[in-house]
Design an enzyme around this catalytic site. Structure first.
Site, PDB file in Angstrom:
ATOM      1  N   LYS A   1     -11.820  20.989  12.144  1.00 13.85           N
ATOM      2  CA  LYS A   1     -13.066  21.354  12.805  1.00 13.85           C
ATOM      3  C   LYS A   1     -13.388  20.318  13.881  1.00 13.85           C
ATOM      4  O   LYS A   1     -13.207  19.120  13.659  1.00 13.85           O
ATOM      5  CB  LYS A   1     -14.181  21.391  11.755  1.00 13.85           C
ATOM      6  CG  LYS A   1     -15.231  22.426  12.039  1.00 13.85           C
ATOM      7  CD  LYS A   1     -16.070  22.699  10.821  1.00 13.85           C
ATOM      8  CE  LYS A   1     -17.283  23.515  11.191  1.00 13.85           C
ATOM      9  NZ  LYS A   1     -18.047  23.960  10.058  1.00 13.85           N
TER      10      LYS A   1
ATOM     11  N   GLU B   1     -26.549  34.119  -0.723  1.00 12.06           N
ATOM     12  CA  GLU B   1     -28.005  34.263  -0.830  1.00 12.06           C
ATOM     13  C   GLU B   1     -28.411  35.045  -2.070  1.00 12.06           C
ATOM     14  O   GLU B   1     -29.428  34.728  -2.703  1.00 12.06           O
ATOM     15  CB  GLU B   1     -28.570  34.917   0.436  1.00 12.06           C
ATOM     16  CG  GLU B   1     -28.551  34.022   1.679  1.00 12.06           C
ATOM     17  CD  GLU B   1     -27.194  33.944   2.390  1.00 12.06           C
ATOM     18  OE1 GLU B   1     -26.287  34.717   2.006  1.00 12.06           O
ATOM     19  OE2 GLU B   1     -27.033  33.125   3.307  1.00 12.06           O
TER      20      GLU B   1
ATOM     21  N   ARG C   1     -30.322  39.541   2.723  1.00  2.96           N
ATOM     22  CA  ARG C   1     -29.183  39.880   1.853  1.00  2.96           C
ATOM     23  C   ARG C   1     -29.601  39.977   0.391  1.00  2.96           C
ATOM     24  O   ARG C   1     -28.973  40.646  -0.403  1.00  2.96           O
ATOM     25  CB  ARG C   1     -28.141  38.759   1.923  1.00  2.96           C
ATOM     26  CG  ARG C   1     -27.257  38.849   3.059  1.00  2.96           C
ATOM     27  CD  ARG C   1     -25.823  39.054   2.620  1.00  2.96           C
ATOM     28  NE  ARG C   1     -25.141  39.513   3.797  1.00  2.96           N
ATOM     29  CZ  ARG C   1     -24.116  38.884   4.354  1.00  2.96           C
ATOM     30  NH1 ARG C   1     -23.609  37.822   3.781  1.00  2.96           N
ATOM     31  NH2 ARG C   1     -23.583  39.356   5.436  1.00  2.96           N
TER      32      ARG C   1
END
Ligand code: TPP
Length: 624
Positions: free
Chosen positions: A285, A366, A394
């Site tokens: 990353k 979630e 969600r």
């Protein structure tokens, strides 16, 4: 590495231009793309470390696959900047996330190369499977590829997709872009597994040795079979491949996501496979930026370069929440904080340092976050789910079924409620009030500033009821570090000013300060006096005050940074149906608001002085 002012990148109009390049040229292009992303994002703001990590992978995919005929479905889409640049958006890349510019995520109406829209995590596998099954029905042969990060793979939806794919087999390539990071460190058992296989030299060496031996030495087919079985056994012991293989996917990897020739070889082989395959690619990353490589969390996103200090407005709501949680935890040992992979964004970092045992990151999950919180609550603990308004959507059924139906005291701190600005429609938190309003047992609140956030949070811990607090991505105005928290009466509104005028503005959360700051000017322009109420409780409404309003005002204006349908204004209108007062509701209209700065978007939906002036003028006109 760059030797002249002439850029290869300027010759890339679409992916067909890549196919003529040599490996060396692909590396040069990778360098130029990295440079282009770095310099542009530092100027206009946006995601930083994630897009840099997949430049090489993006080049290889567009080099080998026949896009847009072959479909590449990116998960979340925050990493797909290189994809955007080489699919015709190089020259508009500097409009990234700006009003009327290109989106920071993916959109099917922005480019034919964006096979599926994204913004929320963990959708790519399901969407890609739908596309693949439709392809099979049409008897066409294009390839379908889903690119999903190890962070997004912590979301349940991804497993639902894999489960379905492994059963209804078809050609679908899942590329697992594994950088061991979500926004913060990736969490969960699977990420541990993945980490082990990428970093475990024993397995990798063993596997190579077995293949080398069995390939080179003229062995009988029985010995070869035995060795293959042995490899399967070792693999089963040491790698996550077996998990995917048992679910019906071929597991290939791990492959270095910055070794372009190796990736080309791998994907050339994968393209010939007619079955579901998972290719495990490991990437760095922030690749190409020493700062972001060192601290990808800090450089997850960078803000737009500003020429003035206009954004220096004190502490924001997220920070106020973190400080409030620390303060309340000093006298309350039952508080537990839960985040779904949004530790930094929700302002929890300081809390975590102080109370590492009172906090859990459940991953991008979630639904699990909410039901897990309900589990804690049923034991007497005091769970506080710190979540972005948009991502909470969600978990709607979990809120209904696991929290509210059982009346459990879970507290929801809903950050980024309202218009978030450059992230756009996938991230605006404009539906939470409408979504929660329809459900019994929930208390919905919105503080007017940081101090009131503390008081509402404190009230929530004392009431022991399901309790939601919404606040915007903005400065929290006043937050006094040494303030003692105080209880607020359930359902009580607060008169900010009362002039015995015949027009009253009922403002929710972020809109209260807009009124406080601009009341004088609005009164001057409209030549009217207005009363102002801070409606910190959206549910329950303050019935006493509403009754008073019904009897004493000719005009009522409700203003909220949330959807008009089913929101605060609609509830007030409903209550005042039989009143003689004219009610005008201001809020977010029934369409998706695109990206832009928060201010531009608030202006677009008239949540500003002009909108208020128009509403007051309308009421004055009708009074005549
Ligand atoms: C449903 C949902 N929850 C949270 C987020 C916020 N979010 C955006 S990217 C991200 C991390 C993704 O990690 P990963 O998939 O590994 O990609 P990486 O950034 O590491 O390349 C998170 C948590 C989101 N987009 N969607």
């Amino acid at each position: 590495m760059k030797t002249s002012n002439y850029r290869l990148l300027d010759r890339i109009e679409d992916p067909s231009d890549l196919k003529k390049l040599s490996i060396d040229e692909l590396y040069i292009l990778s360098y130029e793309l990295t440079d282009h992303i770095k310099s542009t994002v530092k100027e206009v703001g946006g995601h930083y470390s994630s897009p840099l990590g997949v430049v090489d992978l993006t080049l290889v995919l567009h080099y080998l696959y026949d896009t847009p005929n072959d479909k590449i479905v990116w998960d979340v889409g925050h990493q797909a900047y290189a994809h955007k640049i080489i699919t015709g958006r190089r020259d508009s890349f500097n409009t990234l996330r700006k009003k009327d510019g290109i989106s920071g995520f993916l959109k099917i109406n922005e480019s034919k190369y964006d096979a599926f829209g994204a913004g929320h995590a963990s959708t790519s596998i399901s969407a890609a499977l739908g596309i693949a099954h439709a392809r099979d029905e049409n008897n066409t042969t294009n390839q379908v590829v889903a690119v999903i990060g190890d962070g997004a793979l912590t979301g349940g939806l991804a497993y639902e997709g894999i489960n379905n794919l492994g059963y209804h087999k078809t050609q679908l390539t899942i590329i697992l872009n594994d950088n061991s990071m979500s926004i913060s460190k990736s969490v969960g058992a699977l990420s541990k597994y993945l980490n082990r296989v990428v970093t475990n030299p024993t397995y990798n060496k063993l596997r190579n040795d077995i293949w080398n031996i069995s390939g080179k030495i003229p062995l009988s087919k029985y010995i070869r079979k035995f060795l293959r079985k042995t490899e399967g056994g070792i693999k089963g012991l040491l790698t996550p491949g077996i998990l995917f293989e048992e679910l019906g996917l071929r597991y290939i990897g791990p492959v270095d996501g910055h070794d372009i020739p190796r990736m080309i070889n791998t994907f050339q082989a994968v393209k010939k496979m007619n079955t579901p395959v998972l290719v495990h690619v490991y990437t760095k990353k922030g690749k190409g930026s020493s700062d972001a490589e060192l601290d990808s969390e800090k450089y997850y996103s960078v803000s737009e370069k500003k020429n003035d200090n206009s954004d220096n407005q004190g502490i924001d709501y997220s920070k106020s929440l973190g400080l409030s949680l620390i303060k309340l935890s000093e006298n309350n040992s039952k508080i537990r904080c839960i985040t779904a992979a949004m530790e930094v964004g929700t302002g929890l970092s300081q809390f975590i340092n102080k109370y590492p045992d009172k906090y859990i990151d459940v991953g991008i999950a979630e639904e699990h976050a909410v039901t897990y919180a309900a589990g804690l609550a049923v034991t007497g603990l005091q769970p506080i789910v710190c979540i972005y308004s948009t991502f909470m959507q969600r978990a709607f059924d979990c809120i209904f079924h696991d929290v509210l139906l059982q009346d459990l005291p879970v507290i929801f701190c809903m950050d980024r409620s309202g218009l978030v600005g450059p992230d756009g429609p996938t991230h605006h938190g404009v539906f939470d009030m409408s979504m929660l309003n329809i459900l019994p047992n929930i208390i919905i609140t919105a503080p007017k500033d940081g101090n009131e956030l503390l008081d509402l949070l404190y009230t929530a811990t004392k009431l022991k009821k399901p309790f939601a607090i919404r606040y915007p991505k903005d400065s929290s105005g006043t937050y006094d570090l040494d303030k003692t928290p105080k209880l607020i009466d359930l359902g009580s509104w607060e008169y900010i000013c009362k002039n015995n005028s015949d027009i009253v503005v009922l403002a929710v959360g972020s809109m209260v300060q807009v009124l406080i700051d601009n009341k004088d000017e609005i009164e001057k322009i409209t030549n009217s006096k207005i009363d102002l109420i801070n409606c910190r409780f959206v549910k329950p409404l303050d019935i006493d005050v509403l009754q008073y309003i019904s009897n004493n005002y000719k005009g009522v204006i409700t203003i909220e940074e949330g959807s008009l349908i089913g929101g605060f204004g609609s509830m007030v209108k409903n209550y005042l149906l039989s009143s003689r007062a004219k009610v005008i509701s201001m809020g977010i209209p029934d369409y998706y608001i695109e990206h832009g700065s928060r201010k531009e978007l608030l202006n677009e939906v008239n949540l500003n002085i002009e909108g208020l002036v128009n509403s007051i003028n309308k009421i004055n006109y009708e009074k005549k």
